[in-house]
Scaffold this motif. Sequence first.
Motif, PDB file in Angstrom:
ATOM      1  N   PRO A  48      -3.434  -4.589  10.889  1.00  0.00           N
ATOM      2  CA  PRO A  48      -2.018  -4.488  11.244  1.00  0.00           C
ATOM      3  C   PRO A  48      -1.281  -5.799  11.003  1.00  0.00           C
ATOM      4  O   PRO A  48      -1.869  -6.882  11.056  1.00  0.00           O
ATOM      5  CB  PRO A  48      -2.053  -4.151  12.743  1.00  0.00           C
ATOM      6  N   GLY A  49       0.009  -5.683  10.742  1.00  0.00           N
ATOM      7  CA  GLY A  49       0.827  -6.864  10.561  1.00  0.00           C
ATOM      8  C   GLY A  49       1.197  -7.488  11.886  1.00  0.00           C
ATOM      9  O   GLY A  49       1.088  -6.867  12.954  1.00  0.00           O
ATOM     10  N   ALA A  50       1.633  -8.736  11.834  1.00  0.00           N
ATOM     11  CA  ALA A  50       2.096  -9.421  13.037  1.00  0.00           C
ATOM     12  C   ALA A  50       3.386  -8.773  13.533  1.00  0.00           C
ATOM     13  O   ALA A  50       4.173  -8.238  12.738  1.00  0.00           O
ATOM     14  CB  ALA A  50       2.318 -10.891  12.739  1.00  0.00           C
ATOM     15  N   ASP A  51       3.598  -8.833  14.832  1.00  0.00           N
ATOM     16  CA  ASP A  51       4.815  -8.237  15.398  1.00  0.00           C
ATOM     17  C   ASP A  51       6.071  -8.936  14.906  1.00  0.00           C
ATOM     18  O   ASP A  51       7.081  -8.289  14.621  1.00  0.00           O
ATOM     19  CB  ASP A  51       4.751  -8.298  16.928  1.00  0.00           C
ATOM     20  N   GLU A  52       6.014 -10.264  14.796  1.00  0.00           N
ATOM     21  CA  GLU A  52       7.152 -11.052  14.352  1.00  0.00           C
ATOM     22  C   GLU A  52       6.706 -12.017  13.266  1.00  0.00           C
ATOM     23  O   GLU A  52       5.584 -12.521  13.299  1.00  0.00           O
ATOM     24  CB  GLU A  52       7.755 -11.848  15.518  1.00  0.00           C
ATOM     25  N   PRO A  53       7.592 -12.307  12.302  1.00  0.00           N
ATOM     26  CA  PRO A  53       7.235 -13.294  11.277  1.00  0.00           C
ATOM     27  C   PRO A  53       6.962 -14.655  11.907  1.00  0.00           C
ATOM     28  O   PRO A  53       7.700 -15.108  12.794  1.00  0.00           O
ATOM     29  CB  PRO A  53       8.472 -13.337  10.381  1.00  0.00           C
ATOM     30  N   ALA A  54       5.902 -15.300  11.447  1.00  0.00           N
ATOM     31  CA  ALA A  54       5.584 -16.642  11.941  1.00  0.00           C
ATOM     32  C   ALA A  54       6.500 -17.658  11.270  1.00  0.00           C
ATOM     33  O   ALA A  54       6.895 -17.476  10.114  1.00  0.00           O
ATOM     34  CB  ALA A  54       4.132 -16.972  11.642  1.00  0.00           C
ATOM     35  N   PRO A  55       6.873 -18.719  11.982  1.00  0.00           N
ATOM     36  CA  PRO A  55       7.698 -19.754  11.347  1.00  0.00           C
ATOM     37  C   PRO A  55       6.900 -20.485  10.277  1.00  0.00           C
ATOM     38  O   PRO A  55       5.678 -20.593  10.377  1.00  0.00           O
ATOM     39  CB  PRO A  55       8.049 -20.683  12.521  1.00  0.00           C
ATOM     40  N   PRO A  56       7.579 -20.989   9.261  1.00  0.00           N
ATOM     41  CA  PRO A  56       6.858 -21.726   8.217  1.00  0.00           C
ATOM     42  C   PRO A  56       6.341 -23.053   8.756  1.00  0.00           C
ATOM     43  O   PRO A  56       6.891 -23.605   9.709  1.00  0.00           O
ATOM     44  CB  PRO A  56       7.918 -21.935   7.140  1.00  0.00           C
ATOM     45  N   PRO A  57       5.271 -23.576   8.151  1.00  0.00           N
ATOM     46  CA  PRO A  57       4.767 -24.882   8.559  1.00  0.00           C
ATOM     47  C   PRO A  57       5.672 -25.997   8.049  1.00  0.00           C
ATOM     48  O   PRO A  57       6.634 -25.756   7.304  1.00  0.00           O
ATOM     49  CB  PRO A  57       3.396 -24.939   7.885  1.00  0.00           C
ATOM     50  N   GLU A  58       5.359 -27.209   8.431  1.00  0.00           N
ATOM     51  CA  GLU A  58       6.087 -28.358   7.896  1.00  0.00           C
ATOM     52  C   GLU A  58       5.784 -28.489   6.399  1.00  0.00           C
ATOM     53  O   GLU A  58       4.641 -28.333   5.982  1.00  0.00           O
ATOM     54  CB  GLU A  58       5.658 -29.632   8.627  1.00  0.00           C
ATOM     55  N   PRO A  59       6.799 -28.777   5.585  1.00  0.00           N
ATOM     56  CA  PRO A  59       6.527 -29.024   4.167  1.00  0.00           C
ATOM     57  C   PRO A  59       5.665 -30.274   3.992  1.00  0.00           C
ATOM     58  O   PRO A  59       5.674 -31.150   4.865  1.00  0.00           O
ATOM     59  CB  PRO A  59       7.936 -29.226   3.580  1.00  0.00           C
ATOM     60  N   PRO A  60       4.927 -30.318   2.884  1.00  0.00           N
ATOM     61  CA  PRO A  60       4.891 -29.356   1.791  1.00  0.00           C
ATOM     62  C   PRO A  60       3.958 -28.185   2.093  1.00  0.00           C
ATOM     63  O   PRO A  60       2.930 -28.357   2.749  1.00  0.00           O
ATOM     64  CB  PRO A  60       4.353 -30.177   0.625  1.00  0.00           C
ATOM     65  N   TYR A  61       4.359 -27.017   1.624  1.00  0.00           N
ATOM     66  CA  TYR A  61       3.508 -25.842   1.737  1.00  0.00           C
ATOM     67  C   TYR A  61       3.825 -24.886   0.582  1.00  0.00           C
ATOM     68  O   TYR A  61       4.850 -25.036  -0.099  1.00  0.00           O
ATOM     69  CB  TYR A  61       3.690 -25.142   3.086  1.00  0.00           C
ATOM     70  N   ALA A  62       2.941 -23.953   0.374  1.00  0.00           N
ATOM     71  CA  ALA A  62       3.160 -22.925  -0.640  1.00  0.00           C
ATOM     72  C   ALA A  62       3.754 -21.695   0.025  1.00  0.00           C
ATOM     73  O   ALA A  62       3.199 -21.187   1.003  1.00  0.00           O
ATOM     74  CB  ALA A  62       1.858 -22.566  -1.337  1.00  0.00           C
ATOM     75  N   ALA A  63       4.881 -21.249  -0.484  1.00  0.00           N
ATOM     76  CA  ALA A  63       5.469 -19.989  -0.035  1.00  0.00           C
ATOM     77  C   ALA A  63       4.961 -18.872  -0.933  1.00  0.00           C
ATOM     78  O   ALA A  63       5.029 -18.978  -2.157  1.00  0.00           O
ATOM     79  CB  ALA A  63       6.992 -20.067  -0.083  1.00  0.00           C
ATOM     80  N   LEU A  64       4.439 -17.826  -0.322  1.00  0.00           N
ATOM     81  CA  LEU A  64       3.930 -16.664  -1.049  1.00  0.00           C
ATOM     82  C   LEU A  64       4.706 -15.439  -0.609  1.00  0.00           C
ATOM     83  O   LEU A  64       5.086 -15.319   0.559  1.00  0.00           O
ATOM     84  CB  LEU A  64       2.441 -16.438  -0.765  1.00  0.00           C
ATOM     85  N   ALA A  65       4.932 -14.541  -1.527  1.00  0.00           N
ATOM     86  CA  ALA A  65       5.569 -13.273  -1.192  1.00  0.00           C
ATOM     87  C   ALA A  65       4.833 -12.146  -1.898  1.00  0.00           C
ATOM     88  O   ALA A  65       4.477 -12.273  -3.079  1.00  0.00           O
ATOM     89  CB  ALA A  65       7.042 -13.274  -1.596  1.00  0.00           C
ATOM     90  N   LEU A  66       4.615 -11.064  -1.177  1.00  0.00           N
ATOM     91  CA  LEU A  66       3.993  -9.865  -1.738  1.00  0.00           C
ATOM     92  C   LEU A  66       5.063  -8.838  -2.064  1.00  0.00           C
ATOM     93  O   LEU A  66       6.046  -8.694  -1.319  1.00  0.00           O
ATOM     94  CB  LEU A  66       2.991  -9.280  -0.734  1.00  0.00           C
ATOM     95  N   ASN A  67       4.883  -8.124  -3.149  1.00  0.00           N
ATOM     96  CA  ASN A  67       5.848  -7.117  -3.580  1.00  0.00           C
ATOM     97  C   ASN A  67       5.929  -5.996  -2.549  1.00  0.00           C
ATOM     98  O   ASN A  67       4.944  -5.275  -2.337  1.00  0.00           O
ATOM     99  CB  ASN A  67       5.411  -6.561  -4.941  1.00  0.00           C
ATOM    100  N   PRO A  68       7.073  -5.811  -1.894  1.00  0.00           N
ATOM    101  CA  PRO A  68       7.178  -4.784  -0.847  1.00  0.00           C
ATOM    102  C   PRO A  68       7.160  -3.360  -1.390  1.00  0.00           C
ATOM    103  O   PRO A  68       6.987  -2.407  -0.629  1.00  0.00           O
ATOM    104  CB  PRO A  68       8.527  -5.102  -0.182  1.00  0.00           C
ATOM    105  N   ASP A  69       7.325  -3.215  -2.697  1.00  0.00           N
ATOM    106  CA  ASP A  69       7.318  -1.884  -3.308  1.00  0.00           C
ATOM    107  C   ASP A  69       5.930  -1.438  -3.732  1.00  0.00           C
ATOM    108  O   ASP A  69       5.768  -0.349  -4.285  1.00  0.00           O
ATOM    109  CB  ASP A  69       8.253  -1.858  -4.525  1.00  0.00           C
TER     110      ASP A  69
END
Length: 228
Positions: free
Chosen positions: A128-149
């Motif tokens: 299951p997914g998390a109930d709420e989006p987690a805040p991003p960490p302090e930069p630098p970090y890699a942002a990833l996104a999955l295709n919602p479709d």
Amino acid sequence: MRPDQAPFHDPLDDPPWAMQLVVRAEKTDPPNHEAVCEAAATAVVRLLTDPRAAEPGGEWHDAVREWESRRIRKVTRRARGVRWPEAEALPGVTVEHAGAQVRAFPPGPVSDVPPQLAKLQVAGLDLPGADEPAPPPEPPYAALALNPDVTITTGKAAAQCGHAAQLLLRRGRRRHVAAWVEAGARVHLVRDEEWRRCVKQSAVAVRDGGFTEVPPGTMTAVAWLVRK
């Protein structure tokens, strides 16, 4: 998906190679989907930048080079109970993040997976997914996104996030990548941005080979570095 630096290798050559990823998923209090994806991506990067893999003469160096000359395949497995410490006893890199534990193992032929890993289940890891989006960490970090479709399981998503992080490691600007790795190769799975915006700002995109769950060529994930 072949990093730019890797030499050409016919992807149809046998045997195929893969990096094994093992997710600890106990029956009680399992990790959430996002945490597993983030931990998997970081584990991949930390293994590839480990001196054993990154430095010539390192015990994993030749295996990584051989693997990266082929199709970049990853297989996600799940372990619980005694199976987890059995997996952890094998050479690899474990990342613990937000309640998730994922171990990445040096790549090798899919026909020669250690028995401690071969007996672990591949299909059906869907958390299951998390109930709420987690805040991003302090930069630098890699942002990833999955295709919602695109509908994929957690196991598949973890592999796609690992692919995206690997491509970012190999193709990103050297000094920016170095700063990210030095900071621990932190990863944040973006949930609150429109997919088209994510694609537009991304540095790398994953197009799946079509071996499982989705048709070949499907864009499954994108990634970019967030700097200070």
